[in-house]
Design a protein around this motif. Structure first.
Motif, PDB file in Angstrom:
ATOM      1  N   MET B   1       0.836  -1.310  -0.028  1.00 24.17           N
ATOM      2  CA  MET B   1      -0.079   0.054  -0.027  1.00 24.17           C
ATOM      3  C   MET B   1       1.036   1.217  -0.065  1.00 24.17           C
ATOM      4  O   MET B   1       1.876   1.229   0.729  1.00 24.17           O
ATOM      5  CB  MET B   1      -0.819   0.044   1.362  1.00 24.17           C
ATOM      6  N   GLN B   2       0.528   2.130  -0.981  1.00 26.85           N
ATOM      7  CA  GLN B   2       1.129   3.352  -0.928  1.00 26.85           C
ATOM      8  C   GLN B   2       0.027   4.711  -0.800  1.00 26.85           C
ATOM      9  O   GLN B   2      -1.016   4.568  -1.214  1.00 26.85           O
ATOM     10  CB  GLN B   2       1.896   3.574  -2.435  1.00 26.85           C
ATOM     11  N   ILE B   3       0.547   5.494   0.023  1.00 23.66           N
ATOM     12  CA  ILE B   3      -0.318   6.727   0.318  1.00 23.66           C
ATOM     13  C   ILE B   3      -0.161   7.656  -0.625  1.00 23.66           C
ATOM     14  O   ILE B   3       0.755   8.094  -1.206  1.00 23.66           O
ATOM     15  CB  ILE B   3      -0.144   7.265   1.826  1.00 23.66           C
ATOM     16  N   ASP B   4      -1.504   8.049  -1.427  1.00 22.40           N
ATOM     17  CA  ASP B   4      -1.372   9.095  -2.279  1.00 22.40           C
ATOM     18  C   ASP B   4      -1.526  10.544  -1.825  1.00 22.40           C
ATOM     19  O   ASP B   4      -2.482  10.962  -1.332  1.00 22.40           O
ATOM     20  CB  ASP B   4      -2.731   8.759  -3.002  1.00 22.40           C
ATOM     21  N   LEU B   5      -0.234  11.023  -1.592  1.00 23.67           N
ATOM     22  CA  LEU B   5      -0.055  12.352  -0.794  1.00 23.67           C
ATOM     23  C   LEU B   5      -0.634  13.313  -1.676  1.00 23.67           C
ATOM     24  O   LEU B   5      -0.853  14.590  -1.220  1.00 23.67           O
ATOM     25  CB  LEU B   5       1.358  12.601  -0.378  1.00 23.67           C
ATOM     26  N   ILE B   6      -0.779  13.234  -3.075  1.00 23.21           N
ATOM     27  CA  ILE B   6      -0.963  14.480  -3.959  1.00 23.21           C
ATOM     28  C   ILE B   6      -2.572  14.729  -3.763  1.00 23.21           C
ATOM     29  O   ILE B   6      -2.914  15.805  -3.509  1.00 23.21           O
ATOM     30  CB  ILE B   6      -0.721  13.961  -5.347  1.00 23.21           C
ATOM     31  N   ASN B   7      -3.162  13.466  -3.398  1.00 20.60           N
ATOM     32  CA  ASN B   7      -4.777  13.618  -3.639  1.00 20.60           C
ATOM     33  C   ASN B   7      -5.269  13.803  -2.126  1.00 20.60           C
ATOM     34  O   ASN B   7      -6.592  14.019  -1.965  1.00 20.60           O
ATOM     35  CB  ASN B   7      -5.550  12.959  -4.527  1.00 20.60           C
ATOM     36  N   PHE B   8      -4.513  13.433  -1.187  1.00 22.74           N
ATOM     37  CA  PHE B   8      -4.789  13.339   0.295  1.00 22.74           C
ATOM     38  C   PHE B   8      -5.199  14.680   0.773  1.00 22.74           C
ATOM     39  O   PHE B   8      -4.451  15.801   0.548  1.00 22.74           O
ATOM     40  CB  PHE B   8      -3.689  12.766   1.107  1.00 22.74           C
ATOM     41  N   THR B   9      -6.811  15.068   1.332  1.00 24.00           N
ATOM     42  CA  THR B   9      -7.051  16.286   1.645  1.00 24.00           C
ATOM     43  C   THR B   9      -7.720  16.119   2.979  1.00 24.00           C
ATOM     44  O   THR B   9      -8.904  16.241   3.418  1.00 24.00           O
ATOM     45  CB  THR B   9      -8.131  16.859   0.738  1.00 24.00           C
ATOM     46  N   PRO B  10      -6.864  15.893   4.201  1.00 21.08           N
ATOM     47  CA  PRO B  10      -7.376  15.446   5.322  1.00 21.08           C
ATOM     48  C   PRO B  10      -8.129  16.531   5.976  1.00 21.08           C
ATOM     49  O   PRO B  10      -9.229  16.238   6.666  1.00 21.08           O
ATOM     50  CB  PRO B  10      -6.079  15.216   6.308  1.00 21.08           C
ATOM     51  N   TRP B  11      -7.968  17.799   5.880  1.00 23.78           N
ATOM     52  CA  TRP B  11      -8.773  18.960   6.534  1.00 23.78           C
ATOM     53  C   TRP B  11     -10.049  19.264   5.831  1.00 23.78           C
ATOM     54  O   TRP B  11     -11.016  19.256   6.559  1.00 23.78           O
ATOM     55  CB  TRP B  11      -7.712  20.296   6.412  1.00 23.78           C
ATOM     56  N   SER B  12     -10.177  19.346   4.372  1.00 26.30           N
ATOM     57  CA  SER B  12     -11.405  19.595   3.978  1.00 26.30           C
ATOM     58  C   SER B  12     -12.280  18.253   4.522  1.00 26.30           C
ATOM     59  O   SER B  12     -13.478  18.325   4.427  1.00 26.30           O
ATOM     60  CB  SER B  12     -11.240  19.928   2.492  1.00 26.30           C
ATOM     61  N   ALA B  13     -11.807  17.105   4.262  1.00 24.99           N
ATOM     62  CA  ALA B  13     -12.424  15.763   4.529  1.00 24.99           C
ATOM     63  C   ALA B  13     -12.968  15.987   5.836  1.00 24.99           C
ATOM     64  O   ALA B  13     -14.221  15.439   6.323  1.00 24.99           O
ATOM     65  CB  ALA B  13     -11.478  14.547   4.253  1.00 24.99           C
ATOM     66  N   LEU B  14     -12.085  16.140   6.972  1.00 24.24           N
ATOM     67  CA  LEU B  14     -12.615  16.223   8.349  1.00 24.24           C
ATOM     68  C   LEU B  14     -13.765  17.205   8.439  1.00 24.24           C
ATOM     69  O   LEU B  14     -14.690  16.893   9.241  1.00 24.24           O
ATOM     70  CB  LEU B  14     -11.526  16.748   9.250  1.00 24.24           C
ATOM     71  N   ALA B  15     -13.700  18.260   7.863  1.00 22.05           N
ATOM     72  CA  ALA B  15     -14.485  19.550   8.054  1.00 22.05           C
ATOM     73  C   ALA B  15     -15.680  19.328   7.390  1.00 22.05           C
ATOM     74  O   ALA B  15     -16.949  19.467   7.868  1.00 22.05           O
ATOM     75  CB  ALA B  15     -13.940  20.906   7.453  1.00 22.05           C
ATOM     76  N   GLY B  16     -15.665  18.609   6.354  1.00 24.05           N
ATOM     77  CA  GLY B  16     -16.858  18.214   5.382  1.00 24.05           C
ATOM     78  C   GLY B  16     -17.616  17.263   6.309  1.00 24.05           C
ATOM     79  O   GLY B  16     -19.022  17.101   6.435  1.00 24.05           O
ATOM     80  N   GLY B  17     -16.635  16.162   6.671  1.00 26.04           N
ATOM     81  CA  GLY B  17     -17.399  15.129   7.553  1.00 26.04           C
ATOM     82  C   GLY B  17     -18.176  15.781   8.851  1.00 26.04           C
ATOM     83  O   GLY B  17     -19.279  15.271   9.197  1.00 26.04           O
ATOM     84  N   ALA B  18     -17.600  16.806   9.337  1.00 27.83           N
ATOM     85  CA  ALA B  18     -18.190  17.205  10.599  1.00 27.83           C
ATOM     86  C   ALA B  18     -19.510  18.102  10.376  1.00 27.83           C
ATOM     87  O   ALA B  18     -20.228  17.913  11.231  1.00 27.83           O
ATOM     88  CB  ALA B  18     -17.167  18.362  11.357  1.00 27.83           C
ATOM     89  N   LEU B  19     -19.596  18.630   9.053  1.00 25.41           N
ATOM     90  CA  LEU B  19     -20.746  19.184   8.699  1.00 25.41           C
ATOM     91  C   LEU B  19     -22.023  17.878   8.460  1.00 25.41           C
ATOM     92  O   LEU B  19     -23.141  18.299   8.896  1.00 25.41           O
ATOM     93  CB  LEU B  19     -20.482  19.909   7.306  1.00 25.41           C
ATOM     94  N   ILE B  20     -21.360  16.951   7.952  1.00 26.71           N
ATOM     95  CA  ILE B  20     -22.209  15.902   7.575  1.00 26.71           C
ATOM     96  C   ILE B  20     -22.831  15.388   8.918  1.00 26.71           C
ATOM     97  O   ILE B  20     -23.964  14.976   9.277  1.00 26.71           O
ATOM     98  CB  ILE B  20     -21.418  14.734   6.813  1.00 26.71           C
ATOM     99  N   GLY B  21     -21.914  15.135   9.949  1.00 21.58           N
ATOM    100  CA  GLY B  21     -22.328  14.771  11.299  1.00 21.58           C
ATOM    101  C   GLY B  21     -23.261  15.708  11.964  1.00 21.58           C
ATOM    102  O   GLY B  21     -24.214  15.269  12.812  1.00 21.58           O
TER     103      GLY B  21
END
Lengths: 138, 144
Positions: B1-21
């Motif tokens: 397994m290799q992490i795709d660091l170019i497309n990885f968007t942890p902050w918008s993912a977390l913030a979007g997830g928080a809005l969904i929750g």
């Protein structure tokens, strides 16, 4: 009241999906592709959603009535782990993997107007209608 | 397994997830309804009374309006399709039928169910995630 709550939470849910990246099929497949270049973003979406959701659902579970509509609080009580749950989820997961979108993002992406999404949504609605039809026959 | 660091968007993912929750949590606390998209939409085909139909239509209207309002403030995020129309139709059918049989999808079981600490939802999530991983493996590494 219920209508206003549903409209506003639907809107907020849609904004969250757009911001999170769940509406982008390439990103969703990038998450599901653990053998390739793996994009873990969607795990963060789930983490953020559950982190916030836990607080609200814990409060909701403690209440006898709903906070705004003042109805009896009836959250889902089905605990059965049956074949329908697992086979249905497997079919859903296969479709999610092929298309890279699930029901919520599909509806949000309709606004961007791609033919693929329109085809997906029509087929999804047909599948849901077929389910209701089959259930009524039984 | 290799992490795709170019497309990885942890902050918008977390913030979007928080809005969904937040959206799912508010709907549950305020009205006792579950923000499960497949259940909300699928329930429209069940011949329910108007009172149980209108809130579903309102929630869907909110989802549909989200990208339109978003565009008033900022351009829409990238949406890149991965499948053609025939594949999308097969996928849509699988998603429509599967989520109804399973009583939920990523939102109903994934977000709301796990937030309720439901074992049934955990089993559903593991099943659809597992099937998603296998399906994408086949598409990208076996068929391709």
């Amino acid at each position: 009241m219920l209508i206003v709550i549903a409209l506003l939470t639907g809107l907020l849910f849609g904004f969250g999906l757009l911001l999170s990246g769940m509406v982008n099929p390439a990103k969703v497949q990038g998450f599901l592709d653990i053998a390739g270049q793996w994009d873990p973003s969607l795990a963060f979406v789930m983490g953020g959603a559950i982190g916030v959701g836990l607080v609200f659902f814990t409060l909701a579970k403690k209440r006898d009535t709903t906070l705004a509509t003042h109805e009896p609080m009836r959250l889902p009580g089905n605990n059965s782990l049956d074949r329908r749950l697992i086979l249905g989820s497997v079919a859903f997961g296969a479709g999610w993997g092929i298309a890279g979108i699930c029901p919520g993002p599909a509806l949000v992406a309709l606004g961007a107007g791609s033919l693929q999404v329109i085809a997906f949504v029509i087929a999804m609605l047909a599948g849901m209608a077929l389910f209701s039809l089959l259930q009524r026959k039984h | 397994m290799q992490i795709d660091l170019i497309n990885f968007t942890p902050w918008s993912a977390l913030a979007g997830g928080a809005l969904i929750g937040l959206a799912g949590g508010l709907l549950a606390l305020l009205s006792g309804r579950i923000a499960g998209i497949s259940g909300i939409v699928g329930g429209l085909f069940d011949g329910r009374p108007a009172a149980d139909r209108n809130w579903r239509i309102a929630f869907v209207a909110g989802l549909l309006a989200a990208p339109l309002l978003w565009q008033l403030v900022a351009p829409l995020p990238a949406i890149q399709q991965v499948a053609g129309i025939p594949a999308m139709m097969i996928a849509g059918l699988l998603v429509g039928l599967g989520t109804r049989y399973a009583n939920g999808c990523t939102s109903g079981h994934g977000v709301c169910g796990l937030s309720r600490l439901s074992l049934r939802s955990l089993v559903a999530v593991l099943s659809f995630m597992g099937a998603g991983f296998v399906t994408v493996f086949i598409i990208r590494h076996v068929l391709a």
